[in-house]
Every structure is written in structure tokens, then in C-alpha cells.
Design a protein around this motif. Structure first.
Motif, PDB file in Angstrom:
ATOM      1  N   GLN A  10      39.145  41.760  85.146  1.00 22.10           N
ATOM      2  CA  GLN A  10      38.555  40.984  85.618  1.00 22.10           C
ATOM      3  C   GLN A  10      38.130  41.258  87.391  1.00 22.10           C
ATOM      4  O   GLN A  10      38.317  42.278  87.810  1.00 22.10           O
ATOM      5  N   TYR A  11      36.899  40.655  87.497  1.00 22.89           N
ATOM      6  CA  TYR A  11      37.031  40.737  89.417  1.00 22.89           C
ATOM      7  C   TYR A  11      37.005  40.010  90.313  1.00 22.89           C
ATOM      8  O   TYR A  11      36.540  38.665  89.977  1.00 22.89           O
ATOM      9  N   LYS A  12      37.509  40.337  91.211  1.00 20.60           N
ATOM     10  CA  LYS A  12      37.121  39.876  92.108  1.00 20.60           C
ATOM     11  C   LYS A  12      36.862  39.458  93.235  1.00 20.60           C
ATOM     12  O   LYS A  12      36.557  40.804  93.864  1.00 20.60           O
ATOM     13  N   THR A  13      35.534  38.547  93.785  1.00 20.51           N
ATOM     14  CA  THR A  13      34.981  38.442  94.778  1.00 20.51           C
ATOM     15  C   THR A  13      35.504  37.958  95.496  1.00 20.51           C
ATOM     16  O   THR A  13      35.126  36.697  95.728  1.00 20.51           O
ATOM     17  N   GLY A  14      36.288  38.163  96.844  1.00 15.87           N
ATOM     18  CA  GLY A  14      36.776  37.371  97.759  1.00 15.87           C
ATOM     19  C   GLY A  14      38.013  36.333  97.385  1.00 15.87           C
ATOM     20  O   GLY A  14      38.629  36.992  96.039  1.00 15.87           O
ATOM     21  N   VAL A  17      38.036  34.487  91.128  1.00 18.14           N
ATOM     22  CA  VAL A  17      37.867  35.598  89.946  1.00 18.14           C
ATOM     23  C   VAL A  17      37.150  35.750  88.767  1.00 18.14           C
ATOM     24  O   VAL A  17      36.770  34.394  89.229  1.00 18.14           O
ATOM     25  N   GLN A  18      36.313  36.339  88.320  1.00 20.91           N
ATOM     26  CA  GLN A  18      34.922  36.544  87.811  1.00 20.91           C
ATOM     27  C   GLN A  18      35.955  37.114  86.234  1.00 20.91           C
ATOM     28  O   GLN A  18      36.301  38.642  86.074  1.00 20.91           O
ATOM     29  N   LYS A  19      36.644  36.389  84.938  1.00 26.85           N
ATOM     30  CA  LYS A  19      36.475  37.323  83.957  1.00 26.85           C
ATOM     31  C   LYS A  19      35.653  38.346  83.517  1.00 26.85           C
ATOM     32  O   LYS A  19      34.948  37.068  82.681  1.00 26.85           O
ATOM     33  N   GLY A  38      25.169  39.725  72.929  1.00 25.31           N
ATOM     34  CA  GLY A  38      25.335  39.004  74.252  1.00 25.31           C
ATOM     35  C   GLY A  38      24.444  38.352  74.976  1.00 25.31           C
ATOM     36  O   GLY A  38      24.111  39.724  75.559  1.00 25.31           O
ATOM     37  N   PRO A  39      25.102  36.965  75.578  1.00 23.19           N
ATOM     38  CA  PRO A  39      23.474  37.154  77.270  1.00 23.19           C
ATOM     39  C   PRO A  39      23.699  38.249  77.917  1.00 23.19           C
ATOM     40  O   PRO A  39      25.272  37.752  78.097  1.00 23.19           O
ATOM     41  N   SER A  40      23.513  37.525  78.982  1.00 24.24           N
ATOM     42  CA  SER A  40      23.808  38.345  80.201  1.00 24.24           C
ATOM     43  C   SER A  40      25.364  38.097  80.728  1.00 24.24           C
ATOM     44  O   SER A  40      25.619  36.777  80.874  1.00 24.24           O
ATOM     45  N   GLY A  41      25.558  38.783  81.297  1.00 25.28           N
ATOM     46  CA  GLY A  41      27.013  38.223  82.006  1.00 25.28           C
ATOM     47  C   GLY A  41      27.822  38.402  81.040  1.00 25.28           C
ATOM     48  O   GLY A  41      28.812  37.661  81.050  1.00 25.28           O
ATOM     49  N   SER A  42      27.410  38.296  79.467  1.00 22.98           N
ATOM     50  CA  SER A  42      28.634  38.277  79.242  1.00 22.98           C
ATOM     51  C   SER A  42      29.887  39.211  79.451  1.00 22.98           C
ATOM     52  O   SER A  42      31.543  39.245  77.961  1.00 22.98           O
ATOM     53  N   GLY A  43      29.614  40.591  80.135  1.00 28.89           N
ATOM     54  CA  GLY A  43      30.855  40.530  79.845  1.00 28.89           C
ATOM     55  C   GLY A  43      29.913  42.326  78.849  1.00 28.89           C
ATOM     56  O   GLY A  43      31.547  43.722  78.405  1.00 28.89           O
ATOM     57  N   LYS A  44      28.519  42.836  78.329  1.00 31.28           N
ATOM     58  CA  LYS A  44      28.808  43.636  77.490  1.00 31.28           C
ATOM     59  C   LYS A  44      28.916  45.030  78.041  1.00 31.28           C
ATOM     60  O   LYS A  44      29.552  46.108  77.742  1.00 31.28           O
ATOM     61  N   THR A  45      28.442  45.350  79.477  1.00 34.75           N
ATOM     62  CA  THR A  45      27.600  46.770  80.372  1.00 34.75           C
ATOM     63  C   THR A  45      29.475  46.793  80.514  1.00 34.75           C
ATOM     64  O   THR A  45      29.864  48.543  81.134  1.00 34.75           O
ATOM     65  N   THR A  46      30.343  45.790  81.126  1.00 31.51           N
ATOM     66  CA  THR A  46      31.710  45.428  81.494  1.00 31.51           C
ATOM     67  C   THR A  46      32.407  46.345  80.165  1.00 31.51           C
ATOM     68  O   THR A  46      33.133  47.499  80.460  1.00 31.51           O
TER      69      THR A  46
HETATM   70  P1  ADP Z   1      26.982  42.094  81.081  1.00 32.06           P
HETATM   71  O1  ADP Z   1      26.187  43.282  81.247  1.00 32.06           O
HETATM   72  O2  ADP Z   1      26.619  41.531  79.405  1.00 32.06           O
HETATM   73  O3  ADP Z   1      25.160  41.242  81.461  1.00 32.06           O
HETATM   74  P2  ADP Z   1      28.257  42.455  82.436  1.00 32.06           P
HETATM   75  O4  ADP Z   1      29.234  43.274  82.436  1.00 32.06           O
HETATM   76  O5  ADP Z   1      27.486  43.526  83.339  1.00 32.06           O
HETATM   77  O6  ADP Z   1      27.465  41.262  82.348  1.00 32.06           O
HETATM   78  O7  ADP Z   1      29.351  41.100  83.758  1.00 32.06           O
HETATM   79  C1  ADP Z   1      30.170  40.846  83.607  1.00 32.06           C
HETATM   80  C2  ADP Z   1      30.528  39.626  84.467  1.00 32.06           C
HETATM   81  O8  ADP Z   1      31.362  40.194  85.286  1.00 32.06           O
HETATM   82  C3  ADP Z   1      29.222  39.100  85.100  1.00 32.06           C
HETATM   83  O9  ADP Z   1      29.566  37.584  85.782  1.00 32.06           O
HETATM   84  C4  ADP Z   1      29.234  39.671  86.511  1.00 32.06           C
HETATM   85  O10 ADP Z   1      28.958  39.091  87.588  1.00 32.06           O
HETATM   86  C5  ADP Z   1      31.085  39.949  86.322  1.00 32.06           C
HETATM   87  N1  ADP Z   1      31.105  41.438  87.570  1.00 32.06           N
HETATM   88  C6  ADP Z   1      30.693  42.966  86.812  1.00 32.06           C
HETATM   89  N2  ADP Z   1      30.930  43.720  87.200  1.00 32.06           N
HETATM   90  C7  ADP Z   1      31.573  43.234  88.998  1.00 32.06           C
HETATM   91  C8  ADP Z   1      31.132  43.590  89.973  1.00 32.06           C
HETATM   92  N3  ADP Z   1      30.982  45.114  90.479  1.00 32.06           N
HETATM   93  N4  ADP Z   1      32.078  42.621  90.735  1.00 32.06           N
HETATM   94  C9  ADP Z   1      32.203  41.482  91.008  1.00 32.06           C
HETATM   95  N5  ADP Z   1      31.729  41.162  89.920  1.00 32.06           N
HETATM   96  C10 ADP Z   1      30.898  41.778  88.134  1.00 32.06           C
END
Ligand code: ADP
Ligand code: MG
Length: 929
Positions: A10-14, A17-19, A38-46
Motif C-alpha cells: 500500500q502507498y501512503k500519501t499523507g 492510504v492506497q492499497k 486489468g484496468p488502469s490503477g489496478s496494481g499491475k505495475t506495482t
Molecule cells: P496500474 O499499473 O495498474 O495502472 P499501478 O500499479 O501503477 O496501477 O498503481 C496502483 C495504485 O497504486 C494506483 O491507485 C496508484 O495511484 C497507486 N500508486 C502507485 N504508485 C504510487 C506511489 N508511488 N505513491 C502513491 N500511490 C501510488
């Protein structure tokens, strides 16, 4: 096999908290083509970043071939990325300033593969993706598809087991996308390929397995691999071998980077060099000014050494006697009466009181002791001792007349003095000087108490092997001949325009002595004088033979056992000349055009070797030996130095007058009479006119009668005035006796004002320890003249140092900022490097290498610019100052130090930015656009 077990991220921005991933578990086979949809923001890159070790999971475990990564260190992750994983990104992430080949080489470079091998493998990889012809192109010279192929080649060059592709076709048109997919399918034949895409068509067409992700949770998996099918190995810690990059590689990497951005690098270096230029300029100017000041100081100190004479006035004491000086604290308000001021009286007494006799013998002992504190401050000229050398020099003029270099020709002496005596009588002139002249003749003593005035001792060098001091050789040039090498060699010193005083020309016997006599007579009678100023050949002067007779040799023992001064006796001198030391003029010198000091007067210069000879010679001479044998009787007249009472004095006076010859007796009679007449007393012969008519014989007889009936009081008076035989010491000094341990004066030369002051302090320390009689009073002319100059110089120096300090600070701040900007600019590149497996250390090393190179360039550029600026700068300075004495120049050591300083400062300035760069989270860095 890769096992993703219950991974959460999970990412914390302030406060938010984004899971990104929520308890994801998936097992990947060693050889399959997995597409993550998966759609954008689904956590693929993560997910992909976590698989590739670019990003770290919060919970769960990533098991690589049965090895847990829970306890992985940074190093392990770096190594894993470098050796096992290849990344392909949607935006290619090629390093724009490097060629295609270098980009592909990068992963190999990071793992420290030798260059040749690197090249070969990179070419092969590019060949494989069909870009064999484009190796030397830059990324921006390629199409999107081609760039993505380069990225694939780069990912594969290390032959990793895993290829991770994040939307590799996201930026490509459909046709090119198909080509890339074909390529990836090919790649996936013998390794694991995980591809993130949002294009289900392509995924279904190419992938062997499709995993669907939504809001960080796996929705579906087309070909799951149950964990229980895999024999679970014991989890152990293991590394993949180190990713290592040598410093040299870092430097070459940085160098390539900088080279590819020439203009930028030059600008950056120039910005950095401004500080260095500032410092270098100030350094140059201050070096120039300091050199000038040092030179002035040294010159001043050479002309005005600290001098200590046997007898000295304490000038400071006299100066300090001034009354009512502004600094003196006096209570003026309450004064309501008249106060007698005694300062002028006291001043007079302080003047007499300020005459001191210095014990130079003891002080010389102190100076001779190499351990004495004073030596560390003594300058290059050293310490010079002078001795009162006494000798006469005789030569012959073109007509063969004997010439005494004292300034008068022998025969002339008597006539001239007789003439002046008469003149003195006629005009009632300076009787006391007349008397002293008479006395000297009567008592057999001479006025001659030093070397002929045309002679100057040449300052000796510091060692025995250098008879001539550097001060002399530096400031005088040899017109003809060479420097003296022995005691009997002398040089003729001319003025800068080759002049020599006419008197000296006559004294040297270069012109007839008779002419000099005529000339002087004409001058005395107020006539126009014709002088002979024809140029004289060097050779003619150098051929002149000079006979040097030491003072002691001029005293010859008479039949009566007394010594007589024969300096006025031409026959005796001819006899003595035969055995005398023959001085030859071996060189002619004159001051150089820009002479700093000219201690030699026009005339003749002799060496310390001659002085040494004279010291030894006087020591062993008969007159000195005899006087030593009877220290209480004057060897010149046999009288006691100090008669015990008036009766003895009267007796001595009678004995003395008796011993005189007729003409001498007549002389003393005339003198006594003249003196009495001047004092209004009755003399032996009543009237001057009467005396003038008498013959010498008559005068002498009259004087005998006068003496016979004179009262004791008169005789004592005559004794005191005319017979006083001086002292033992006076005699010894007249005989030219010198003692090496007792110089008549000491000159201590310093090179700078500070050293001079320290010498003064050393003498004070010496005085503190010395007994009352041995205290030394010295004269510091420079100190008296310019005490404040040192302070001014110090102030200037400090101001310059302050300027340099400010420039330094400004320069380092500037360099730090420049490096920081460079880091910001290259964030993406840092991410790429990290993805390739570069460690934090590698990244900071690359940046340090780069800042180092920039620092070096700045330094060198700064020095080069400074040297260029100094040319017009100096010209300008010379123009405005009207002198080229001050020359700003950059000392080599200063230049080297500045280059080093520039490198060090840049490194320090870049240290924080480069550490920031290294600390950057690679995943974040890669997300930066
Ligand atoms: P995808 O690649 O599927 O589009 P990401 O894996 O890039 O999605 O992101 C998954 C979620 O994590 C998104 O909601 C994104 O906003 C959040 N996120 C990714 N990287 C960061 C970061 N460094 N700080 C805060 N939130 C992040
Ligand atoms: Mg993404």
C-alpha cells in the motif's frame, strides 16, 4: 519458479492510504508467457515492480526458486535485478544521451563485464531484435517500435531468466505492436515473460496464461499453478553474485554522459569555474603584490639592516625624550601655576646618556652559536661583521710621482698643510683643528685611522667559498674582468654611467699628481678650474699597480727605540712599497640598471680576504708586539700613558720637547704661541709678526728657554694640550690591531619586516639574559622610519584572504546547486540504472564521478581563463600604476591546489545530491516523467 505469496502493498500519501496490492498470491513457471490484464490503477505495475525487485512488498513473501526474499538486503536485490531480471517499459526508458549500443551494454557495464565482451554481446542482442545496422544511433533517431526493440535487447543482453514488460506496446500502433509481441513470444520460448497490458486481444493472442487484476486483487488466472504441485524447498538465503561496477566504469559512464552533453557540461563547468577564477585572480594579484612587497621589504632590509656599532646612540631614547607629546597623560585642568620644564635639560643629558658602548665580543659569541634563536629570522644576506681595517695605498702617477691614495700626494702634504696653517693663522680660523693636526704630527701619530676613503670592503657571501655577497653580484655587473678571488685583487667601482670621481682618478695615479695640486691651488684662489675629464681606457686603469701598506707597517722603529709614523716620508714609503702587498684591479663593475641597493661607492672594492690578512698581519707586527710587551708606555715616544701626578706630567712635557728636532720644536712653539695669543695670554715669542720673521732655529731656541723657566702649571698645561699620549687602546687601534671576536659593527640582514621585528625581539631576549654591561643597543632604521607599513601590509593581506574565503564559499554553493539540478534532471536515468541492477553505491559513484569530472573541468577552465585574464589584467595594472613592478601571477602550486580544491568542493557540493539520487526509490524514479 517464482512464488508470490500473500503479497500486499500500500502507498501512503499523507493521510490517504492506497492499497495497490491486496493479498496477491500467484505462482509463475520458469517458462511461460504470462499476461497481466486489468484496468488502469489496478496494481499491475506495482505487481510487476515487486516481481522484478524494483519495489518492495509490505507483507507476504516473494520466493525465488525456493528462496525467500524476506531477508534480502539492497545488495541482493541489486544482484537479482542485474542477473535474473530484464525490464521493458512502455516508454522505452532508453538513456537519451547514449548510443543504442551503449544503452544495451549498460546492464553488462553494471555487472562489470569487460568492454570487448560487452560490445560483442550487445551487438548480438541488437542483431537478434533486428537492429544490427543501427547500433551507433541515438534513441531519438529511432522509431517507437525500434526503441522498444532496443529496450528488449537491453533486457535480454544479460540473458535473464525473467523478462518483465510493462505495457510494452502501449505507445505503439497496432502493426508495430504485433511485431513486438512476436518478438516477446520468441523470447518467451526459453524463459518466463510477464507482460502487463490492457489490450485483451493481444494478451489472448500471444500469452500462454492470463492473470486478471482488479483493485489489487486477482480476479482470474487462466492457468494457475497450485503451490502444492511444487516441492517446497527449504527457504534459504542466497545471493546471485554481485553486481559490480568499477570506479573506472563509473567515470567512463559519466564521461560519456558529459561528452554527449558538451554544451551543457561546458556551461556547468564555466559556472563552477567562476568561483575558481575569482579565487585564482585574487590569489594571483595577492601573490604579485606579496612578491612585490617581499621584494621591497628585502630591498629595504638590504639597504637598512639592523646595525649594532661598538658605540651607538640610542635613537629611540632620544626620540622618546620629546616632551608634552600628545600621548603623555597630564592633568591639565587642575594646573593653576607656572611649572618649570626640565625636559630640554634632561634631553641634553639623555643625549649624552644615550651614547652606549656595546660589548660586541659577547654578542658575536651569541651570534656564532648556531642554536641562537635569532638565526631563524636572519635573511639571505646573513650577518655581516665589519672591522676597522687600517691601511694605506700608494701608487705612482704617469710622471712617476708617488701618490698616497689618501687623497694627497706625498710631497704636497707638507706644503699644503703649511699653506693652510698660514691661512688659518692669517684669518684666525679653526685653531683647534689646526692644533689637532699639529699634535698628530708632533706625537708621531697620524690622522689616518682607517682605510683610504676610495676603498670599500665588498660585502662577503655567507660562506667562505663565496667571497662576494649575492647582494653585490646581483646589483652590480661586471664591465670588464672578473670578481676578486684573493686578497690582492680589487675591483674598480663606477657609477651607473661609468663615472669615477676625479679625485679618485688622481688618487689612482691615472693623471699626474702635479696637475691635481695646481687644480686645487686654482680652486683655493677662486679661479676658474680646468679639469681633465677625458675618458680613460679600462685597460689603462686595470694596469695601475697599487701598493698596500698595513697601518702597523707605517710605524718604523727608530734608533732611540721609539716607533715613528713614516706615512708622510716618501723615501720610507718607497722602501716599504717594495715589500708591500700589490693590489691589482682585476675587474671593473658598475650597478645594474635596476639596482636595488648600491652599497659600494664609486672607487675601489676589496674583499674580506684582505681584511683577514690585515687582522693577522697587525697581530704579528713588531709595533703591536712591542706595545703589548710594555702596556703602560707609549712605544711612539717612550712616555707613560698615564703619568701619576703633575710633577710627572711636567717632566714628561720637558722630556718630550727635548726629544723633538728643531723644526718640530719650532712648530710646537708656533702652535703654543698661537693658542696663547688667541686666549689673550702672553706667549713665548710675544708677537706673531715677530715670530714670522724668526728662523726655525731661533724659534726653537726661544721655545727651549721658555720651557726651561716655565712653571709646573704651564708645563702641565702644555702636557695636557700637546703631549697627551692617548692610551694603550688608542695606540693599538692606530696600529690597526683588530680582533676577529670584536668587530666594530655588526649588520644583521632580514628578508622581511616581520623577521626584522623578530630579530629585534631576539636581541631583547639576549639583553634580558645579559649582564648590565653586556646589553646591546641596536639601531633599526627601518623600524624608526616605517613602523606602520607592516600593519598596513597585514591589513591588506587579511582583506585579500577574506575575499578569497567569500569566493570559496560562493563557489562551493554554486557547484552544489549545479549538481543538485543535474540530479533532479537525471532522476529517470537513476531509475533505469537501478532497474538494470545498479546499486545505490553505483549510482552515487556515477554522480560523484560526474561531479568530479565537472570539478576538474571547472578547475582547469578556471585556471586557463585566469591565465588569459591575467594578460590584459597585468597590462592594465601596469598602465594605471605607471610601473610594472607589481605583476600578478598564478603560482603553480596555487593553480594545482585550486584544481584540487575545485574537484573537492564539487565533490562535496555534489555529495548530498548524489546521495539523494542513490536513495531514490527506483520504482518512484521510473514513474517520474
Ligand atoms: P496500474 O499499473 O495498474 O495502472 P499501478 O500499479 O501503477 O496501477 O498503481 C496502483 C495504485 O497504486 C494506483 O491507485 C496508484 O495511484 C497507486 N500508486 C502507485 N504508485 C504510487 C506511489 N508511488 N505513491 C502513491 N500511490 C501510488
Ligand atoms: Mg501501470
Amino acid at each position: 519458479m517464482l512464488q508470490i505469496e500473500h503479497i500486499s502493498k500500500q502507498y501512503k500519501t499523507g493521510d490517504f492510504v492506497q492499497k495497490a496490492l491486496d493479498d496477491v498470491s500467484v505462482n509463475l513457471r520458469d517458462n511461460e508467457f504470462v499476461a497481466i490484464l486489468g484496468p488502469s490503477g489496478s496494481g499491475k505495475t506495482t505487481l510487476l515492480n515487486i516481481i522484478g525487485g524494483l519495489d518492495h512488498y509490505d507483507r507476504g513473501d516473494l520466493i525465488i526458486n525456493g528462496t525467500s526474499t524476506k531477508r534480502y538486503k539492497d545488495r541482493d536485490w541489486d544482484s537479482y535485478r542485474n542477473h535474473s531480471v530484464g525490464f521493458v517499459f512502455q516508454s522505452y526508458n532508453l538513456i537519451p544521451h547514449q548510443s543504442i549500443l551503449s544503452n544495451v551494454e549498460l546492464a553488462l557495464t553494471i555487472s562489470g563485464v569487460p568492454r570487448a565482451q560487452r560490445r560483442e554481446r550487445a551487438r548480438a542482442a541488437l542483431e537478434e531484435v533486428g537492429l544490427g545496422q543501427h547500433v551507433d544511433k541515438k534513441p531519438n533517431q529511432l522509431s517507437g517500435g525500434q526503441m522498444q526493440r532496443v529496450a528488449i535487447a537491453r533486457a535480454l543482453v544479460n540473458n535473464p531468466k525473467i523478462l518483465l514488460a510493462d505495457e510494452p506496446t502501449g505507445a505503439l500502433d497496432s502493426e508495430t505492436s504485433i511485431q513486438i509481441m512476436d518478438l516477446l513470444k520468441e523470447v518467451a520460448k526459453d524463459r518466463l515473460v510477464v507482460m502487463v497490458t490492457h489490450n485483451p486481444d493481444l494478451a489472448h493472442r500471444y500469452a500462454t496464461r492470463i492473470v486478471e487484476l482488479h483493485d489489487g486483487v486477482i480476479l482470474s488466472d487462466s492457468d494457475p499453478l497450485p503451490t502444492d504441485q511444487v516441492p517446497l524447498r527449504r527457504v534459504r538465503h542466497r545471493t546471485f553474485g554481485r553486481a559490480s561496477m568499477s570506479l573506472l566504469t563509473s567515470i567512463s559512464l559519466s564521461f560519456n554522459n558529459l561528452r554527449s552533453k558538451k554544451a551543457r557540461t561546458i556551461l556547468t563547468s564555466f559556472a563552477g569555474s567562476i568561483g575558481i577564477i575569482g579565487i585564482a585572480l585574487i590569489l594571483s594579484v595577492s601573490t604579485g603584490v606579496n612578491a612585490y612587497i617581499d621584494r621591497i621589504q628585502q630591498e629595504t632590509m638590504t639597504s637598512y639592516p639592523i646595525s649594532i656599532d661598538q658605540q651607538s646612540f640610542d635613537l629611540n631614547k632620544i626620540a622618546g625624550a620629546s616632551q608634552d607629546s600628545p600621548g603623555s597623560k597630564r592633568d591639565t585642568t587642575h594646573r593653576k601655576a607656572i611649572y618649570p620644564d626640565d625636559t630640554s635639560i634632561k634631553g641634553a643629558s639623555s643625549l649624552t646618556g644615550s651614547i652606549t658602548k656595546n660589548n660586541l665580543t659577547d654578542f658575536k659569541k651569541y651570534l656564532d652559536d648556531p642554536k641562537s634563536e635569532i638565526h631563524q629570522y636572519v635573511g639571505s644576506v646573513g650577518i655581516q661583521y665589519s672591522y676597522a681595517s687600517k691601511f694605506s695605498v700608494f701608487t705612482h702617477d704617469p710622471k712617476g710621482t708617488l701618490v698616497n691614495m689618501d687623497g694627497v700626494n706625498i710631497e704636497k702634504t707638507d706644503e699644503a698643510s703649511a699653506a693652510s696653517q698660514m691661512a688659518g693663522l692669517g684669518s684666525g680660523g679653526d685653531i683647534s683643528s689646526l692644533q689637532s693636526m699639529q699634535i698628530s704630527r708632533l706625537t708621531g701619530k697620524s690622522d689616518q685611522t682607517k682605510a683610504p676613503r676610495a676603498f670599500t670592503e665588498i660585502m662577503p657571501g655567507r660562506t667562505d667559498r663565496t667571497p662576494i655577497s649575492k647582494v653585490i653580484t646581483d646589483n652590480y655587473k661586471m664591465v670588464k674582468g672578473h670578481w676578486p678571488q684573493s686578497k690582492d685583487q680589487v675591483v674598480l667601482v663606477l657609477t651607473p654611467n661609468n663615472k669615477l670621481p676625479l679625485t679618485t682618478v688622481y688618487e689612482l695615479g691615472l693623471l699626474p699628481a702635479g696637475d691635481y695640486k695646481d687644480m686645487m691651488n686654482q680652486l683655493n684662489s677662486g679661479q676658474e678650474v680646468k679639469t681633465d675629464t677625458h675618458p680613460i681606457d679600462y685597460d689603462k686603469a686595470m694596469k695601475q699597480e697599487l701598493s698596500m701598506i698595513p697601518a702597523s707597517d707605517l710605524y718604523v722603529k727608530q734608533d732611540n727605540g721609539h716607533y715613528r709614523f713614516v706615512g708622510n716620508d716618501a723615501d720610507q714609503i718607497d722602501r716599504l712599497s717594495a715589500n708591500a702587498v700589490k693590489l691589482s684591479i682585476v675587474g671593473i663593475i658598475k650597478p645594474v640598471d635596476d639596482a636595488k641597493t648600491t652599497p659600494l661607492d664609486a672607487g675601489l672594492g676589496y674583499t674580506r680576504m684582505l681584511t683577514d690578512y690585515l687582522i693577522d698581519h697587525a697581530q704579528s707586527s713588531p709595533v703591536v708586539q712591542d706595545q703589548k710587551a710594555q702596556p703602560d708606555r707609549n712605544v711612539l715616544n717612550g712616555l707613560a700613558f698615564a703619568p701619576s701626578d703633575d710633577a710627572a706630567k711636567a717632566a714628561d712635557a720637558k722630556a718630550y720637547v727635548d726629544s723633538l728636532g728643531v723644526s718640530q720644536k719650532a712648530n710646537i712653539a708656533r702652535t703654543v704661541m698661537t693658542a696663547n695669543q688667541a686666549q689673550g695670554q702672553q706667549g713665548p715669542g710675544n708677537q706673531a709678526a715677530q715670530l714670522g720673521n724668526m728662523t726655525e732655529q731661533q724659534v726653537a731656541e726661544g721655545f727651549d728657554r721658555y720651557m726651561a723657566q716655565a712653571s709646573q702649571e704651564v708645563l702641565v698645561g702644555i702636557y695636557n694640550q700637546y703631549v697627551s699620549t692617548g692610551s694603550y687602546d688608542d695606540n693599538m687601534s692606530d696600529f690597526g690591531l683588530m680582533n676577529r671576536d670584536a668587530p666594530t659593527s655588526i649588520r644583521i640582514y632580514a628578508d622581511s619586516f616581520e623577521d626584522k621585528n623578530s630579530i629585534g625581539d631576539s636581541i631583547t631576549h639576549y639583553n634580558d639574559k645579559a649582564s648590565k654591561d653586556n646589553k646591546i643597543v641596536y639601531t633599526d632604521y627601518v623600524g624608526l622610519m616605517m613602523n606602520s607599513v607592516t600593519t598596513i601590509i597585514n591589513v591588506i593581506t587579511y582583506v585579500l584572504i577574506a575575499f578569497v574565503g567569500v569566493s570559496l564559499v560562493v563557489s562551493s554553493i554554486m557547484i552544489g546547486i549545479i549538481t543538485y539540478i543535474s540530479v533532479l534532471e537525471r532522476t529517470k536515468e537513476i531509475g533505469i540504472l537501478r532497474a538494470m541492477g545498479a546499486s545505490k553505491h553505483n549510482v552515487s559513484q556515477v554522480f560523484n564521478a560526474e561531479t568530479g569530472i565537472i570539478g576538474l573541468t571547472s578547475g582547469l577552465l578556471g585556471i586557463a581563463v585566469t591565465l588569459l585574464l591575467l594578460i590584459p589584467g597585468n597590462a592594465m595594472m601596469h598602465h594605471f600604476m605607471g610601473t610594472d613592478e607589481v605583476n600578478a601571477f598564478l603560482p603553480v602550486r596555487g593553480a594545482v591546489a585550486l584544481v584540487i580544491l575545485s574537484v573537492v568542493l564539487t565533490l562535496i557540493g555534489g555529495l548530498i545530491p548524489s546521495r539523494t539520487a542513490a536513495k531514490q526509490d527506483p520504482a518512484t524514479a521510473l514513474r517520474t516523467e
